[in-house]
Every structure is written in C-alpha cells, then in structure tokens.
Motif scaffolding. Structure first.
Motif, PDB file in Angstrom:
ATOM      1  N   SER A  65      -2.349 -65.720-106.060  1.00  0.00           N
ATOM      2  CA  SER A  65      -1.000 -65.250-106.386  1.00  0.00           C
ATOM      3  C   SER A  65      -0.984 -64.432-107.669  1.00  0.00           C
ATOM      4  O   SER A  65      -0.309 -63.401-107.755  1.00  0.00           O
ATOM      5  N   GLU A  66      -1.738 -64.880-108.670  1.00  0.00           N
ATOM      6  CA  GLU A  66      -1.776 -64.155-109.936  1.00  0.00           C
ATOM      7  C   GLU A  66      -2.399 -62.773-109.771  1.00  0.00           C
ATOM      8  O   GLU A  66      -1.900 -61.787-110.326  1.00  0.00           O
TER       9      GLU A  66
ATOM     10  N   PHE B 190      -2.456 -61.044-107.018  1.00  0.00           N
ATOM     11  CA  PHE B 190      -1.461 -60.301-106.243  1.00  0.00           C
ATOM     12  C   PHE B 190      -0.407 -59.711-107.170  1.00  0.00           C
ATOM     13  O   PHE B 190      -0.037 -58.528-107.061  1.00  0.00           O
ATOM     14  N   GLN B 191       0.072 -60.528-108.109  1.00  0.00           N
ATOM     15  CA  GLN B 191       1.073 -60.058-109.075  1.00  0.00           C
ATOM     16  C   GLN B 191       0.520 -58.934-109.953  1.00  0.00           C
ATOM     17  O   GLN B 191       1.251 -57.976-110.287  1.00  0.00           O
TER      18      GLN B 191
ATOM     19  N   ALA C 160      -2.844 -54.954-102.951  1.00  0.00           N
ATOM     20  CA  ALA C 160      -2.049 -56.174-102.780  1.00  0.00           C
ATOM     21  C   ALA C 160      -1.962 -56.553-101.302  1.00  0.00           C
ATOM     22  O   ALA C 160      -2.077 -57.738-100.946  1.00  0.00           O
TER      23      ALA C 160
ATOM     24  N   LYS D  80      -3.394 -59.997 -99.504  1.00  0.00           N
ATOM     25  CA  LYS D  80      -2.524 -60.837 -98.670  1.00  0.00           C
ATOM     26  C   LYS D  80      -3.174 -61.096 -97.313  1.00  0.00           C
ATOM     27  O   LYS D  80      -3.127 -62.223 -96.788  1.00  0.00           O
TER      28      LYS D  80
ATOM     29  N   LYS E  20       1.008 -68.231 -99.690  1.00  0.00           N
ATOM     30  CA  LYS E  20       2.344 -67.662 -99.540  1.00  0.00           C
ATOM     31  C   LYS E  20       2.552 -66.544-100.562  1.00  0.00           C
ATOM     32  O   LYS E  20       2.671 -66.784-101.754  1.00  0.00           O
ATOM     33  N   LEU E  21       2.594 -65.321-100.069  1.00  0.00           N
ATOM     34  CA  LEU E  21       2.821 -64.144-100.909  1.00  0.00           C
ATOM     35  C   LEU E  21       3.953 -63.330-100.297  1.00  0.00           C
ATOM     36  O   LEU E  21       4.198 -63.390 -99.100  1.00  0.00           O
ATOM     37  N   TRP E  22       4.628 -62.545-101.130  1.00  0.00           N
ATOM     38  CA  TRP E  22       5.757 -61.759-100.645  1.00  0.00           C
ATOM     39  C   TRP E  22       5.330 -60.738 -99.603  1.00  0.00           C
ATOM     40  O   TRP E  22       4.232 -60.191 -99.655  1.00  0.00           O
TER      41      TRP E  22
ATOM     42  N   GLU F 180       9.337 -57.226-107.820  1.00  0.00           N
ATOM     43  CA  GLU F 180       9.762 -58.413-107.086  1.00  0.00           C
ATOM     44  C   GLU F 180      10.954 -58.020-106.209  1.00  0.00           C
ATOM     45  O   GLU F 180      12.114 -58.326-106.519  1.00  0.00           O
TER      46      GLU F 180
END
Length: 327
Positions: free
Chosen positions: A146-147, A149-150, A161, A165, A172-174, A255
């Motif tokens: 997740s980090e 990805f951010q 990104a 994913k 769970k990623l956006w 976001e």
C-alpha cells in the motif's frame, strides 16, 4: 586451511599476485586458501556495510518519531539522512546479501524519505528496489504494498501503480480513474485533476488563477483539522460567502475516491487534486489545512493555525482584506 599464512593488507610485492583490496596472495597460498581468504574479507566488508545501513536507517526512523524536533527541521533531517545512503550500499547485489531484518528496516526508512519527497528520485527508485528484494523473500506485507502504491500515485506514475495492483491482487488498493487530458498550455501552471462524482474519471484542467482575488486551501481530504475548519466556515456566512465565490480546496494527494466523497458533502468549495506540485509553486502541501489568499496570482496572506473559531475568523478576515475583499 588459513593457519600459518601471513595475511597482509599492504601493497603486493613487485611481481606478486594482487588480490582484491590489494591483498598479497602470492607465495605458498593454495587455490582453496586464496579463495577462502578473499571470501572472508568480502563477507567482513558486507557485514560492515550492512551495519552502516542499519545505523542510517535507524537514525531516520528515530528522527521521524521524535516529537521534540520542530516539524520542518525534522523533515529536513530525514531527507538529508536519506541522501547519505550510497548507491553501493543499495546496489541489488548488496541488498541480496543483507539480512531480511535489515531489508525491512531499510524499507521503512527509505519509505519515510520517499513519502516526504512525494516519490521524488532517487528515493522512489531505491524504495522499489528494496521492496522487490523483500518481495522476492516472501516478505512484502499489505502495508508495504500500500505504501509503495501511494508513492507511485504521489509521483503520478499511474502505470506503475496499476502494475503493482495487478501484482498483489489480494491487497486492497484503490481503483484508479481514467485520466482525461485536455488541451492547454504546455507549461505546468495551475493544472488540477477534476474528479468526477463517481471517481471513475479525473480530468486535467487548468484553473484561471492569474487575475483577481482567489482563496486556495491546501488540505488532505481525511484531515480532522480541515474538517473542523470547514464546519466553522460553513456556519459563518462572512467566511462561507467569499469561500464559495472565490475559493477552492487543493490536495497534493492522489485520492480520487476521498476527493469525490468530500465534494459530495462540502458546500464551501470544490476540492481538486494538483496535477503536480510544480503547477503550484507558491502552494505548500505539507501542512493541512493551510489557507492562501492570492491577488493576481501572488500570495498576499497565508495561515495554517485553526485552534479556535475566533482565530480562524480573525485570520480569514485579514486574508480577505489583503486581497481587497474586506470592506
């Protein structure tokens, strides 16, 4: 066997065989003895380098947690400390030799620096390299995924990104929106992502900031202090009306889902995502919220403390006066 063999770190004698690091491996050394000696010295060098890497990593992590250091000084020290890692220390062959504990410590520290620099190079490349080494050992946690990805999103590296994913489907990623580029000036200036209400598209737009009075609030969509500030603004017509007429909310964090949710419930102003921070050189993104009052593209007043309704109202009034909106 290495017994009864003299190991020297001096320059080799004339005509002698020069091993790595200038070792004199001439004389009666057997091939196996020479190999063992070189391997031992190599491993000692790796151990020394790994110890230095651990110390540098621990310093960054400790600094990040130190509440006694003023914020800007803390950030500057972490970024400077991240710059003290050498390319050799973080080379792939070196990473493969480090313990998993060191790799985890290193990843945490470099991620701190990458976060503070919004995925700037060389920090993001280093983070990817360290992450991949940890992942190859089966140690990539959902938090680490997740980090990273951010950080890709912060650097606006959407393809990377998306690939991450797909690589870790159980994390769970956006879902990323479709990016719609619109025609406009080639130079980066006042561009934003305008997120649709369903967060499925993000259209790049250029906002007209060069003329007239403007109010820009730099904020994070999940910031509780920002939420408090806008509750106060929306309850006070003296602040709400100019905010609706001249204001916007700007976040540097990509976001889209959070931005769409904020826009659905907030009446004071629309929130946008900065296309890049270079588009907004006069706006800072480290402290949320920060209010900027601009006239003809120039910042005339700014503040970030929102500890009471009285102080917010006073500072807001000063900002309005600075851009000619306070009679």
């Amino acid at each position: 066997m290495l017994t009864n063999q003299a190991t020297t770190l001096r320059k080799p004698r004339h005509g002698a065989c020069a091993g790595p690091w200038g070792l004199d491996i001439s004389g009666d050394w057997t091939a196996a003895g020479r190999f063992a000696l070189i391997l031992a010295v190599f491993l000692c060098g790796c151990a020394g380098m790994e110890d230095q890497v651990r110390k540098k990593s621990a310093h960054i992590i400790a600094t990040n947690k130190d509440q006694n250091i003023p914020y800007e000084q803390n950030v500057a020290e972490q970024i400077a400390a991240g710059g003290r890692f050498t390319d050799e220390e973080l080379a792939p062959r070196r990473l493969r030799a480090y313990s998993t504990g060191t790799i985890k410590l290193l990843l945490e520290s470099v991620d701190n620096v990458s976060f503070l620099t919004r995925g700037a190079q060389p920090n993001l490349t280093r983070q990817v390299r360290i992450f991949d080494e940890l992942a190859s050992r089966g140690g990539a946690t959902p938090d680490a995924v997740s980090e990273l990805f951010q950080r890709f999103l912060a650097a606006r590296l959407f393809d990377e990104a998306t690939a991450l994913k797909s690589r870790f489907p159980d994390v769970k990623l956006w879902d990323l929106p479709e990016i719609i580029e619109t025609a406009g000036p080639s130079e980066p200036a006042f561009r934003v992502y305008d997120v649709s209400s369903d967060s499925k598209t993000a259209t790049v737009r250029r906002l007209p900031m060069e003329t007239g009075p403007k109010i820009v609030v730099s904020a994070w969509n999940s910031c509780p202090v920002t939420a408090k500030a806008f509750r106060l603004i929306e309850a006070d017509p003296k602040m709400l009306q100019p905010m609706q007429a001249y204001g916007m909310i700007l976040t540097g964090r990509f976001e889209p889902g959070g931005v769409a949710a904020q826009n659905a419930k907030r009446v004071a102003a629309r929130m946008y995502i900065a296309r890049t921070e270079r588009d907004w050189p006069a706006i800072g993104f480290s402290v949320s919220p920060t209010f900027y009052f601009l006239k003809d593209g120039k910042v005339m007043h700014r503040f970030s403390e929102v500890d009471s309704s009285e102080r917010l109202s006073r500072d807001f009034d000063q900002g309005l006066e600075s851009i000619g909106l306070k009679k």
